[in-house]
Design an enzyme around this catalytic site. Structure first.
Site, PDB file in Angstrom:
ATOM      1  N   GLY A 197     -12.432   2.100  -0.332  1.00 18.03           N
ATOM      2  CA  GLY A 197     -10.977   1.226  -0.666  1.00 18.03           C
ATOM      3  C   GLY A 197     -11.196   0.448  -1.436  1.00 18.03           C
ATOM      4  O   GLY A 197     -10.039  -0.377  -1.686  1.00 18.03           O
ATOM      5  N   LEU A 198     -12.145   0.126  -2.071  1.00 21.19           N
ATOM      6  CA  LEU A 198     -12.045  -1.141  -3.130  1.00 21.19           C
ATOM      7  C   LEU A 198     -12.066  -0.498  -4.467  1.00 21.19           C
ATOM      8  O   LEU A 198     -12.423  -1.258  -5.750  1.00 21.19           O
ATOM      9  CB  LEU A 198     -13.228  -1.793  -3.042  1.00 21.19           C
ATOM     10  CG  LEU A 198     -13.352  -2.532  -1.642  1.00 21.19           C
ATOM     11  CD1 LEU A 198     -14.726  -3.443  -1.307  1.00 21.19           C
ATOM     12  CD2 LEU A 198     -12.097  -3.216  -1.042  1.00 21.19           C
ATOM     13  N   GLU A 218       0.993  -1.370   0.016  1.00 18.44           N
ATOM     14  CA  GLU A 218       0.076  -0.072   0.055  1.00 18.44           C
ATOM     15  C   GLU A 218       0.976   1.277   0.214  1.00 18.44           C
ATOM     16  O   GLU A 218       1.936   1.245   0.711  1.00 18.44           O
ATOM     17  CB  GLU A 218      -0.699  -0.132   0.964  1.00 18.44           C
ATOM     18  CG  GLU A 218      -2.477   0.449   1.038  1.00 18.44           C
ATOM     19  CD  GLU A 218      -3.020  -0.303   0.201  1.00 18.44           C
ATOM     20  OE1 GLU A 218      -3.067  -0.177  -1.020  1.00 18.44           O
ATOM     21  OE2 GLU A 218      -3.760  -1.430   0.648  1.00 18.44           O
ATOM     22  N   HIS A 219       0.655   2.357  -0.769  1.00 20.79           N
ATOM     23  CA  HIS A 219       1.162   3.551  -0.783  1.00 20.79           C
ATOM     24  C   HIS A 219       2.727   3.267  -1.608  1.00 20.79           C
ATOM     25  O   HIS A 219       3.511   3.823  -1.181  1.00 20.79           O
ATOM     26  CB  HIS A 219       1.237   4.217   0.505  1.00 20.79           C
ATOM     27  CG  HIS A 219       0.042   4.736   0.875  1.00 20.79           C
ATOM     28  ND1 HIS A 219      -0.483   5.935   0.006  1.00 20.79           N
ATOM     29  CD2 HIS A 219      -1.129   4.302   1.435  1.00 20.79           C
ATOM     30  CE1 HIS A 219      -1.959   6.043   0.727  1.00 20.79           C
ATOM     31  NE2 HIS A 219      -2.145   5.251   1.356  1.00 20.79           N
ATOM     32  N   THR A 220       2.595   2.324  -2.269  1.00 16.89           N
ATOM     33  CA  THR A 220       4.084   1.923  -2.964  1.00 16.89           C
ATOM     34  C   THR A 220       3.949   2.290  -4.320  1.00 16.89           C
ATOM     35  O   THR A 220       5.181   2.446  -5.020  1.00 16.89           O
ATOM     36  CB  THR A 220       4.593   0.362  -2.795  1.00 16.89           C
ATOM     37  OG1 THR A 220       3.214  -0.370  -3.182  1.00 16.89           O
ATOM     38  CG2 THR A 220       4.696   0.198  -1.264  1.00 16.89           C
ATOM     39  N   ASP A 221       2.978   2.437  -4.933  1.00 14.05           N
ATOM     40  CA  ASP A 221       2.758   2.510  -6.368  1.00 14.05           C
ATOM     41  C   ASP A 221       3.377   3.693  -6.934  1.00 14.05           C
ATOM     42  O   ASP A 221       4.262   3.778  -8.091  1.00 14.05           O
ATOM     43  CB  ASP A 221       1.458   2.245  -7.019  1.00 14.05           C
ATOM     44  CG  ASP A 221       0.363   3.143  -6.491  1.00 14.05           C
ATOM     45  OD1 ASP A 221       0.573   4.017  -5.574  1.00 14.05           O
ATOM     46  OD2 ASP A 221      -0.744   3.319  -7.143  1.00 14.05           O
ATOM     47  N   SER A 255     -13.391   4.231  -8.137  1.00 16.19           N
ATOM     48  CA  SER A 255     -12.665   5.050  -9.224  1.00 16.19           C
ATOM     49  C   SER A 255     -12.307   4.618 -10.219  1.00 16.19           C
ATOM     50  O   SER A 255     -12.665   4.849 -11.408  1.00 16.19           O
ATOM     51  CB  SER A 255     -11.918   6.121  -8.542  1.00 16.19           C
ATOM     52  OG  SER A 255     -12.315   6.699  -7.449  1.00 16.19           O
ATOM     53  N   ASP A 288      -4.677   0.726  -9.033  1.00 15.04           N
ATOM     54  CA  ASP A 288      -6.293   0.407  -8.882  1.00 15.04           C
ATOM     55  C   ASP A 288      -6.459   0.171 -10.644  1.00 15.04           C
ATOM     56  O   ASP A 288      -7.236  -0.861 -10.881  1.00 15.04           O
ATOM     57  CB  ASP A 288      -7.110   1.446  -8.530  1.00 15.04           C
ATOM     58  CG  ASP A 288      -6.390   1.850  -7.190  1.00 15.04           C
ATOM     59  OD1 ASP A 288      -5.835   1.035  -6.356  1.00 15.04           O
ATOM     60  OD2 ASP A 288      -7.002   2.939  -6.799  1.00 15.04           O
ATOM     61  N   GLY A 329     -15.927   5.197  -2.023  1.00 15.59           N
ATOM     62  CA  GLY A 329     -14.888   5.657  -1.011  1.00 15.59           C
ATOM     63  C   GLY A 329     -14.813   4.665   0.182  1.00 15.59           C
ATOM     64  O   GLY A 329     -14.467   4.500   1.280  1.00 15.59           O
TER      65      GLY A 329
HETATM   66  C1  GLA Z   1      -5.604   4.507  -3.735  1.00 10.60           C
HETATM   67  C2  GLA Z   1      -4.704   4.917  -4.943  1.00 10.60           C
HETATM   68  C3  GLA Z   1      -3.655   4.144  -5.479  1.00 10.60           C
HETATM   69  C4  GLA Z   1      -2.691   3.382  -4.312  1.00 10.60           C
HETATM   70  C5  GLA Z   1      -3.482   3.250  -3.085  1.00 10.60           C
HETATM   71  C6  GLA Z   1      -2.681   2.930  -1.845  1.00 10.60           C
HETATM   72  O1  GLA Z   1      -6.101   3.305  -4.154  1.00 10.60           O
HETATM   73  O2  GLA Z   1      -5.676   5.109  -6.115  1.00 10.60           O
HETATM   74  O3  GLA Z   1      -2.929   4.523  -6.594  1.00 10.60           O
HETATM   75  O4  GLA Z   1      -1.627   4.623  -4.066  1.00 10.60           O
HETATM   76  O5  GLA Z   1      -4.389   4.233  -2.733  1.00 10.60           O
HETATM   77  O6  GLA Z   1      -1.718   1.980  -2.181  1.00 10.60           O
END
Ligand code: GLA
Length: 343
Positions: A106-107, A18-21, A110, A155, A104
Site C-alpha cells: 500500500g506504499l 483514497e480512491h478519489t484520483d 509499483s 502514486d 503489495g
Molecule cells: C492505488 C492506486 C491509486 C489510487 C489508490 C487509492 O494506490 O494505484 O491510483 O487509486 O490505490 O487511493
C-alpha cells in the site's frame, strides 16, 4: 544520451484522499524515503536485460515487438515499450533493480518501480525526459495497459512531486498540485504493516472503479467529482455507498488541508478515522488483518488511523501525539524528495 544512469523513485504515503484520483477528486499524498533504485547501462544489443536483485530473478527481451509478461517483468517490458513509443529509440540496456518498499504494502512500490525505470531508460536515450505530469501519465499507462491495474495518477504524481517536509494536495480534475507544509511539531506519522499483501490487478480495485463508472452512468455525470450526497438516494447499493465515500472523502481532504494550516492535529486524527470508517463501511476495502492493525494503533494512543492505498491489505497510517510510543514494527514516515536521477 548517457552510457549509464542511476534513478531513484520513492514510494508514497497518502495522508488522506483514497480512491478519489480516478474520480477526478482530491488527495493529499507525500513521497517517503523508501523507494526503488534502477542502475542502468546502455548497450547496443537491441535487448533489455533486467535483474530484480531482491527477487533474484532475471528477464531478457528484444526491443521492437515487446512480448507481454507477468509480475515485475510486466513493469519492465511496459516501461521499455512506453519509453520507446515516446520516441526514445533505445539501443539496448542492462537494468539492475532494487527496492526498499515491500510489494503489495500500500506504499506504492509499483509507481516507484515505473518511475525509476522510465527515468533510467530516458537517460539512456536521445529523447528528453518528459515533464513530470506527462511522465506520470506515461507511467500510469504501464500500469493500466501492461500490468492490468486500472489505477489513477495518485502514486506516480506523489513519487515525482515529492519534497522534503511537504505533502502535495492534488486536484485530479484540473491536474493542479498545491504544496502543503507538513509540519507536525512533536506529533508523528507512522505506518504499521497489516502483514497482508495485495496485488492491485487481482484485487477488488478494478471492480470498485467499474462501480464508480456505473454510478456516473446512472446519475448522468461525467465524473463523481460532480456528485452530491443528495444524489446518492437515487442509486442502488452498493453504488450509493461507493459514491458516499468519494464525496465525503473529497471533503475530508479539504478539511485536512485546513487542519494542517491551523495545526489542529486532533482534528486531523478525527479525519483519518472518518476516512478509514468510510473506506471500510462504504468502500468495502478493509480486511480483518487491517482492522486489527488499526486497533493496535488506537490502543497505542494514535489520534487517528487509516488504511493507506488501494486497500485489501497493506499498511495502516497512524497519527501519534507526543510522548506516545509506537507499537512494535511501526515505522515513522516523513515527506522526502521526489524521483530523480541520482547519478
Ligand atoms: C492505488 C492506486 C491509486 C489510487 C489508490 C487509492 O494506490 O494505484 O491510483 O487509486 O490505490 O487511493
Amino acid at each position: 544520451m548517457r552510457d549509464s544512469a542511476i534513478a531513484f523513485a520513492p514510494g508514497r504515503v497518502n495522508l488522506i484522499g483514497e480512491h478519489t484520483d480516478y474520480n477526478e477528486g482530491l488527495a493529499l499524498p507525500f513521497a517517503i524515503s523508501d523507494g526503488v533504485t534502477v542502475r542502468a547501462t546502455r548497450t547496443k544489443s537491441g535487448r533489455i536485460e533486467a535483474v530484480a536483485t531482491d527477487l533474484g530473478r532475471r528477464d531478457s527481451f528484444a526491443l521492437g515487438q515487446i512480448a507481454r509478461a507477468d509480475g515485475w517483468r510486466a513493469f519492465v517490458r511496459g516501461a521499455a515499450a512506453e519509453v520507446d513509443r515516446h520516441g526514445a529509440q533505445l539501443t539496448g540496456g542492462r537494468l539492475e533493480i532494487s527496492g526498499t518498499v515491500p510489494r503489495g504494502s500500500g506504499l506504492s512500490s509499483s509507481a516507484a518501480l515505473e518511475v525509476a525505470l522510465t527515468l533510467a531508460l530516458f537517460a539512456l536515450s536521445d529523447a528528453p525526459v518528459p515533464g513530470r505530469l506527462e511522465l506520470a501519465q506515461l507511467c500510469s499507462r504501464i500500469e493500466n495497459e501492461w500490468v492490468g491495474a486500472r489505477t489513477g495518477l495518485l502514486d506516480q504524481l506523489a513519487s515525482l512531486y515529492g519534497e522534503r517536509d511537504t505533502a502535495v494536495e492534488i486536484d485530479f480534475r484540473s491536474l493542479t498540485l498545491n504544496r502543503v507544509a507538513l509540519d507536525l511539531g512533536e506529533f508523528s506519522l507512522v505506518t504499521l504493516d497489516s502483514g497482508e499483501r495485495h496485488a492491485i490487478a487481482g484485487s477488488g480495485y478494478n471492480q470498485r472503479r467499474e462501480e464508480c463508472e456505473g454510478a456516473c452512468r446512472e446519475l448522468g455525470l461525467a465524473s463523481l467529482r460532480d456528485a452530491t450526497l443528495e444524489m446518492v438516494q437515487r442509486l442502488p447499493e452498493p453504488l450509493a455507498a461507493r459514491v458516499r465515500h468519494v464525496v465525503s472523502e473529497n471533503d475530508r481532504v479539504r478539511a485536512a488541508v485546513h487542519a494542517l494550516a491551523e495545526r489542529d492535529f486532533p482534528a486531523l486524527g478525527r479525519l483519518l478515522d472518518a476516512s478509514h470508517a468510510s473506506l471500510r463501511d462504504c468502500y468495502d476495502v478493509s480486511t480483518p488483518a487491517v482492522e486489527a492493525t488499526v486497533e493496535r494503533l488506537h490502543r497505542a494512543g494514535a489520534l487517528g488511523a487509516r488504511i493507506v492505498g488501494g486497500g485489501f491489505g497493506g499498511n495502516v497510517l497512524g497519527l501519534l501525539p507526543p510522548g506516545v510510543s509506537a507499537p512494535r514494527g511501526a515505522v515513522t514516515v516523513t515527506p522526502g524528495p521526489g524521483a530523480a536521477l541520482i547519478d
